[in-house]
Design a protein around this motif. Structure first.
Motif, PDB file in Angstrom:
ATOM      1  N   TRP A 132      -1.350  15.830   4.133  1.00 43.75           N
ATOM      2  CA  TRP A 132      -0.808  15.524   5.465  1.00 43.75           C
ATOM      3  C   TRP A 132      -0.007  16.700   6.015  1.00 43.75           C
ATOM      4  CZ3 TRP A 132      -3.262  11.689   7.480  1.00 43.75           C
ATOM      5  CH2 TRP A 132      -3.775  10.708   6.636  1.00 43.75           C
ATOM      6  N   ASN A 159     -11.607   5.704  -1.435  1.00 44.66           N
ATOM      7  CA  ASN A 159     -10.659   5.086  -0.505  1.00 44.66           C
ATOM      8  C   ASN A 159     -11.353   4.563   0.740  1.00 44.66           C
ATOM      9  OD1 ASN A 159      -8.299   4.469   1.067  1.00 44.66           O
ATOM     10  ND2 ASN A 159      -8.566   6.452   2.053  1.00 44.66           N
ATOM     11  N   PHE A 174       0.874  -1.177   0.000  1.00 44.79           N
ATOM     12  CA  PHE A 174       0.000   0.000   0.000  1.00 44.79           C
ATOM     13  C   PHE A 174       0.910   1.226   0.000  1.00 44.79           C
ATOM     14  CE2 PHE A 174      -1.457   3.492   2.639  1.00 44.79           C
ATOM     15  CZ  PHE A 174      -2.739   3.740   2.223  1.00 44.79           C
TER      16      PHE A 174
HETATM   17  O1  AHR Z   1      -2.582   4.966   6.306  1.00 43.45           O
HETATM   18  C1  AHR Z   1      -2.867   6.245   6.767  1.00 43.45           C
HETATM   19  C2  AHR Z   1      -4.329   6.629   6.529  1.00 43.45           C
HETATM   20  O2  AHR Z   1      -5.164   5.806   7.267  1.00 43.45           O
HETATM   21  C3  AHR Z   1      -4.804   6.452   5.126  1.00 43.45           C
HETATM   22  O3  AHR Z   1      -4.513   7.539   4.345  1.00 43.45           O
HETATM   23  C4  AHR Z   1      -6.281   6.311   5.290  1.00 43.45           C
HETATM   24  O4  AHR Z   1      -6.864   5.564   4.263  1.00 43.45           O
HETATM   25  C5  AHR Z   1      -6.426   5.719   6.657  1.00 43.45           C
HETATM   26  O5  AHR Z   1      -7.321   6.436   7.414  1.00 43.45           O
END
Ligand code: AHR
Length: 664
Positions: A283, A384, A52
């Protein structure tokens, strides 16, 4: 009375010893694993263990992407972020030095800014880039530097580049002579005589006057496959070593964006690198305890590069696209249903980009980028970590459009951020009703949860949707707590859980730990599978667990039991078994989560195995132990040869892979 008391003490001590002894006997009496190798329960999907990837924790810019200059195009919100002019003062004419100012021009749509450097005194003026928490420079390696310049008056005759170590000492240098005229690309190379983890690039000038600069870029020559605009070799190697079945990209919440405008739009990430429009990284300010205001997406790694990476490491590409809902943990902004078409079109065009012939518009883009052959895309993800009716409504539109045009493409849907509760149950029910093929589940839970849920999929409907355990990781403190560690208890617990994933490989067809990577100084989220600084990288104990499972995936699932039951924590043992047809092996994974050693016997039914076997062991007696840059292999697998016709030892707190050769 005294005597009675002392007899009592003696008796209880003896009882204690006996109890203890019988406990030891119990612990030492072997557990027999009955492995039915006479038939295959199911084929193990080649995608069973994958990767991932999300650009979180400086995983792309500052990490996998080998670019060393931060804010190379002056496109950050603050156009000079990452750049220093130690001898310049914004509130003066800088007669003894000079100054750079950002210029915004409109004739280009994606690369909006350049800088105009006014050099008044070349002896006094300096422009310095500090990289991504410093620039990692290896002694004697070649670094390729390039930049765009327009030198209208021709009064600046040369640009000088110096690599400086942490103390400001020059460790490498190079100069470029300039010609007069309009925008032109210049290139040079630098070699350093010393290694520095936190070097910087100093730029000075010969001549007096103005010069315009843009796209100041520096890469190591030694990238993965020596590609220009390439990736960090050590990081890709760690990925390749996992033998991943798939590569999911580009995330994660980054797919969704905090707002729809900030969602990931793949079309803006392909084509010439200089034309890829920068976007803030979601982020950047997500966690107030880990603010990262200098975190942007240059898209130097875009969708072409992700597909290419997947191909390089033998992984099936698995792109995930926005479904028209921004991150529901942030704004949850929705595209109205009557405006969803461009989002759906993005999905259809992506399939054409990956698989279409070079005569199609998007196939041509791929071909022009140097890859006329298709990328063999089989899966596409819609949304997602979405939840609720808004998601289902939008998902259906994507599903119908994709299936109509590309019936063979498998669509991955999602059940939201939690593995239980209202959102999860609603999502699973609705997606099952509409015949979803693969549902992505996420779980960031305590290590105990992982140990206690090794039977999670035992009760799943064998005729229902297949499962993608798309994001999971044991959290040593709490979800996304900055105190979380990639410690041995977490890795061991994940391994116990993974035997459950494997035992259910008829339902669970893709799995991946998340997040994948983190810069030791620039992370936002922990735990992460792989950590790196500017020069080095290491796999966590969790990485080695993933690697042990993925490199011993097997082709066929076998039934394994102890005392007629699945081994899901009895006597603190967990097990799964597979057969690998190509190597004629029975492969058994056994996890011992107990603090004591255990003995097991193998009873293989249906075929004969040799007496000798390979046992790969990952163990530590310290549940709090971690790997680190200084001690990267503190916990790492070791391989030993064992005799399997009698009791086989499992170390306390250990993950074990046994490879038994099938005899004719
Ligand atoms: O892996 C970090 C975050 O966790 C991902 O971006 C999201 O899909 C999940 O909440």
């Amino acid at each position: 009375m005294k005597k009675f008391k002392s007899n009592l003490i003696k008796t209880s001590v003896l009882c204690g010893i006996l109890l203890c002894f019988s406990g030891q006997l119990r612990a030492q009496s072997p557990t027999t694993l009955d492995i039915d190798a006479s038939k295959s329960v199911a084929e193990i999907a080649p995608t069973m263990y994958g990767i991932f990837f999300e650009d979180i924790n400086f995983a792309a810019d500052g990490g996998l992407y080998a670019e060393l200059i931060k804010n190379r195009s002056f496109e950050f919100d603050n156009p000079l972020m990452g750049w220093e002019q130690p001898n310049s003062d914004r509130h003066s004419y800088n007669k003894a030095s000079g100054i750079a100012v950002p210029v915004k021009y409109s004739q280009q749509q994606t690369n909006h800014n350049f800088i105009r450097v006014e050099v008044n005194d070349p002896k006094g003026y300096k422009l310095i880039n500090n990289g991504f928490r410093g620039i990692g420079i290896n002694k004697n390696e070649n670094y390729k530097l390039s930049f765009l310049a327009t030198n209208g008056s021709g009064s600046i005759t040369q640009i000088h580049f110096k690599l400086l170590d942490e103390a400001g000492k020059t460790i490498g240098s190079s100069s470029v002579s300039l010609s007069a005229g309009d925008w032109k690309k210049y290139q040079t190379e630098l070699v350093a005589h010393t290694t520095s983890e936190k070097a910087s690039l100093e730029i000075t000038f010969s001549g007096q006057g103005d010069i315009d600069l843009d796209l100041i870029s520096m890469f190591p020559e030694n990238t993965w496959k020596n590609r220009e605009n390439g990736m960090r070799k050590d990081l890709v190697q760690l990925l390749a070593d996992m033998n991943p079945g798939f590569l999911r990209f580009p995330g994660g919440c980054i797919v969704e964006g905090r707002t729809l405008a900030e969602r990931y739009q793949w079309k803006k990430t392909v084509g010439p690198v200089a034309d890829r429009e920068l976007l803030i990284n979601r982020w950047n300010t997500e966690f107030s305890h880990r603010l990262t205001p200098d975190y942007f997406q240059s898209f130097g790694i875009g969708f072409f590069e992700y597909f290419q990476l997947a191909e390089d490491i033998g992984a099936t590409p698995l792109p995930i696209l926005s479904c028209g809902i921004a991150c529901q943990f942030n704004t949850g902004e929705l595209v109205p249903m009557d405006q969803l078409d461009p989002y759906v079109q993005d999905a259809l065009d992506l399939i054409e980009f990956a698989n279409g012939s070079v005569d199609t518009p998007w196939g041509k883009v791929r071909s022009d980028m140097g890859h006329p052959e298709p990328f063999h895309l089989k899966y596409i993800g819609v949304g997602n970590e979405q939840w609720g009716p808004d998601y289902i409504e939008r998902y259906k539109v994507f599903n119908d459009a994709i299936k109509e045009q590309y019936p063979d493409i498998i669509i991955v849907s999602g059940s939201g951020p939690f593995p239980e509760g209202d959102y999860f149950e609603y999502g699973m029910e609705e997606l099952t009703k509409i015949g979803a093929e693969i549902i992505d589940e996420h779980y960031y839970k305590s290590p105990e949860w992982f140990r206690e849920n090794a039977d999670r999929y035992d009760s799943y409907d064998r005729n229902g949707p297949k499962i993608f355990a798309g994001e999971y990781a044991a959290q040593s403190v709490a979800i996304a707590s900055p105190q979380n560690e990639n410690n041995w208890e977490c890795a061991l617990s994940e391994a116990a859980f993974m035997t459950g994933l494997e035992r259910n490989a008829d339902v669970v067809q893709l799995t991946s730990y998340a997040p994948l990577m983190a810069h030791t100084e620039a992370w936002q989220w922990t735990p992460d599978l792989i950590w790196f600084d500017n020069l080095s990288s290491y796999g966590t104990p969790n990485y080695y667990v993933q690697k042990m499972f993925a490199t011993n995936r097997g082709s066929d699932l076998l039934k394994v039991s102890a005392d007629g039951k699945k081994l899901i924590g009895q006597n603190e043992l967990y097990a799964s078994a597979v057969k690998e047809v190509s190597t004629s092996e029975v492969i058994v994974k056994v996890v011992n989560t107990a603090s004591s050693a255990k003995t097991i016997d193998f009873n293989i039914i249906g075929l004969k195995v040799g007496k000798k076997a390979e046992q790969i062991v990952l163990t530590s007696d310290d549940l709090g132990a971690v790997n680190s840059i200084d001690n990267p292999k503190n916990i790492a697998p070791e391989s030993i040869q064992v005799t399997v016709h009698k009791g086989v030892q499992l170390a306390p707190y250990s993950v074990n892979v046994f490879k038994l050769k099938i005899e004719k």
